[in-house]
Scaffold this active site. Structure first.
Site, PDB file in Angstrom:
ATOM      1  N   ASP A 206      61.427  36.900  45.665  1.00  0.00           N
ATOM      2  CA  ASP A 206      61.151  37.508  46.970  1.00  0.00           C
ATOM      3  C   ASP A 206      60.580  38.918  46.838  1.00  0.00           C
ATOM      4  O   ASP A 206      59.863  39.394  47.712  1.00  0.00           O
ATOM      5  CB  ASP A 206      62.450  37.540  47.793  1.00  0.00           C
ATOM      6  CG  ASP A 206      62.310  38.334  49.087  1.00  0.00           C
ATOM      7  OD1 ASP A 206      61.565  37.876  49.964  1.00  0.00           O
ATOM      8  OD2 ASP A 206      62.911  39.415  49.200  1.00  0.00           O
ATOM      9  N   LEU A 287      62.612  41.711  55.840  1.00  0.00           N
ATOM     10  CA  LEU A 287      61.355  42.101  56.482  1.00  0.00           C
ATOM     11  C   LEU A 287      60.187  42.223  55.497  1.00  0.00           C
ATOM     12  O   LEU A 287      59.097  42.610  55.885  1.00  0.00           O
ATOM     13  CB  LEU A 287      61.539  43.442  57.209  1.00  0.00           C
ATOM     14  CG  LEU A 287      62.500  43.413  58.400  1.00  0.00           C
ATOM     15  CD1 LEU A 287      62.733  44.820  58.920  1.00  0.00           C
ATOM     16  CD2 LEU A 287      61.960  42.529  59.522  1.00  0.00           C
ATOM     17  N   ARG A 288      60.446  41.902  54.224  1.00  0.00           N
ATOM     18  CA  ARG A 288      59.370  42.033  53.228  1.00  0.00           C
ATOM     19  C   ARG A 288      58.169  41.176  53.593  1.00  0.00           C
ATOM     20  O   ARG A 288      57.028  41.584  53.441  1.00  0.00           O
ATOM     21  CB  ARG A 288      59.879  41.644  51.836  1.00  0.00           C
ATOM     22  CG  ARG A 288      60.601  42.742  51.123  1.00  0.00           C
ATOM     23  CD  ARG A 288      60.647  42.517  49.619  1.00  0.00           C
ATOM     24  NE  ARG A 288      61.566  43.465  49.006  1.00  0.00           N
ATOM     25  CZ  ARG A 288      62.805  43.179  48.629  1.00  0.00           C
ATOM     26  NH1 ARG A 288      63.258  41.954  48.780  1.00  0.00           N
ATOM     27  NH2 ARG A 288      63.574  44.099  48.085  1.00  0.00           N
ATOM     28  N   GLY A 289      58.427  39.950  54.035  1.00  0.00           N
ATOM     29  CA  GLY A 289      57.340  39.035  54.379  1.00  0.00           C
ATOM     30  C   GLY A 289      56.437  39.595  55.463  1.00  0.00           C
ATOM     31  O   GLY A 289      55.204  39.521  55.371  1.00  0.00           O
TER      32      GLY A 289
END
Length: 351
Positions: A206, A287-289
């Site tokens: 991720d 919230l990385r995506g």
């Protein structure tokens, strides 16, 4: 003044062919334009040219200016990218010599130890002489460049964690026996591997900004072309590189311009909201995506010399940014991108 090195010829980036290569090349180019995307993980079968294309990438990067004889590639103009030694020289008004070098690319060997990667502190010397005796590692060499880890999925999880931490923060900290050393380690992390040998744990995967998956080419004509290209390169590397020099120069110019224009790229609130809706409906953790998708789309718009992100930009990058974030079970295979694209079309009403 510049450093001169005797380097072996590198297969030119623009000569690499195949439809599957488009996404692999795009993911690398976008990370070069905006390193804050967070690197890229390239998974593919054996012999699909993963290492070749990564090593070709460094030729697209403009040279960088560094402080001469500095072991950390310190930026002479940015104190945030300077080593303690360089800062000390500036503080003492010592004269520093500035040279130009090729953007560094460091290969991390599979059997590397943490000391080799992070650096080591000579405790005995530190105690006896009262100085911070530090031997820099690969992270110092990679500062302001590219760190490439082939077979990253076979690397010890703890070491992968260290690499990802440094890549995200831009700093490397080494602590031994109460002595702490910190130095800049701002680099683009590129990992590659063969999915047959296993994937990284979802928690580590991720943290890579993008994920490109490459399959072996099936079209006989493309396979023949690749074989012929390789033979021509091996027969006369200099002549082969000259053939692609114009294309290479055009691509370098596009990348340099895109880097300069990146800060001017805008993205509408409605598009950001739809990106977040897709991430939410696909059950993407954190919230990385969301952030990586918007960053990658901005980098793409800059690369194509536009000032505003379009839904098409999102469609182009969103699979690369989200597909590896859908896997919750380590034994589950990574989505091919179909699931992400289907959800995109629903949310954006895109055909």
């Amino acid at each position: 003044m510049s450093k001169k090195t005797n380097e072996r010829p590198i297969f030119p980036f623009t000569s690499i062919v195949g439809q599957e290569e488009i996404f692999k090349k795009l993911s690398l180019i976008l990370n070069v334009i905006d390193p804050k995307i967070g690197g890229v993980m390239i998974m593919g079968d054996r012999g699909t040219g993963k290492s070749t294309i990564v090593r070709a990438l460094v030729d697209l990067l403009p040279p960088i200016e560094v402080i001469e004889n500095d072991l950390y590639n310190s930026d002479p103009y940015d104190k945030e990218l300077m080593s303690d030694e360089a800062l000390e020289k500036i503080k003492n008004n010592e004269k520093i010599s500035i040279i130009q070098i090729k953007t560094p690319m460091v290969d991390l060997p599979l059997g590397a130890t943490e000391d080799r990667v992070c650096g080591t502190i000579d405790i005995e010397k530190a105690i006896s002489e009262g100085k911070k005796a530090f031997e820099p590692g690969l992270l110092a060499q990679a500062n302001r460049g590219i760190l490439y880890v082939d077979e990253v999925n076979l690397l010890d999880d703890h070491l992968v964690d260290v690499l990802l931490d440094s890549a995200a923060s831009g700093w490397n900290t080494v602590e031994r026996e109460g002595i702490s050393i910190c130095h800049p380690a701002k680099f683009i992390l590129i990992g590659s591997g063969n999915p047959e040998e296993g994937e990284l744990r979802p928690q580590l995967l991720d943290r890579f900004g993008m994920h490109a998956q490459i399959k072996t080419l099936k079209e006989p004509n493309l396979r023949v072309k690749i074989v012929q290209q390789r033979e021509l390169f091996e027969r006369n590397p200099k002549e082969f590189n000259l053939k692609y020099q114009d294309e290479q120069n055009k691509l370098i110019e596009k990348i340099v311009t895109a880097r300069k224009n990146l800060k001017n790229i805008t993205i509408k609130y409605e598009i950001l909201e739809k990106i977040s809706q897709i991430c939410s409906e696909l059950n993407v953790d954190g919230l990385r995506g969301d952030m990586v998708t918007s960053r990658a789309a901005k980098a793409l718009a800059a690369f194509e010399n536009r000032l505003e992100v379009t839904p098409k930009d999102i469609f182009t990058v969103i699979s690369l940014c989200l597909r590896h974030r859908l896997r919750k079970d380590p034994l589950q295979s990574i989505d091919s991108g179909v699931q992400v694209q289907t959800k995109f079309k629903q949310v954006f009403n895109y055909n």
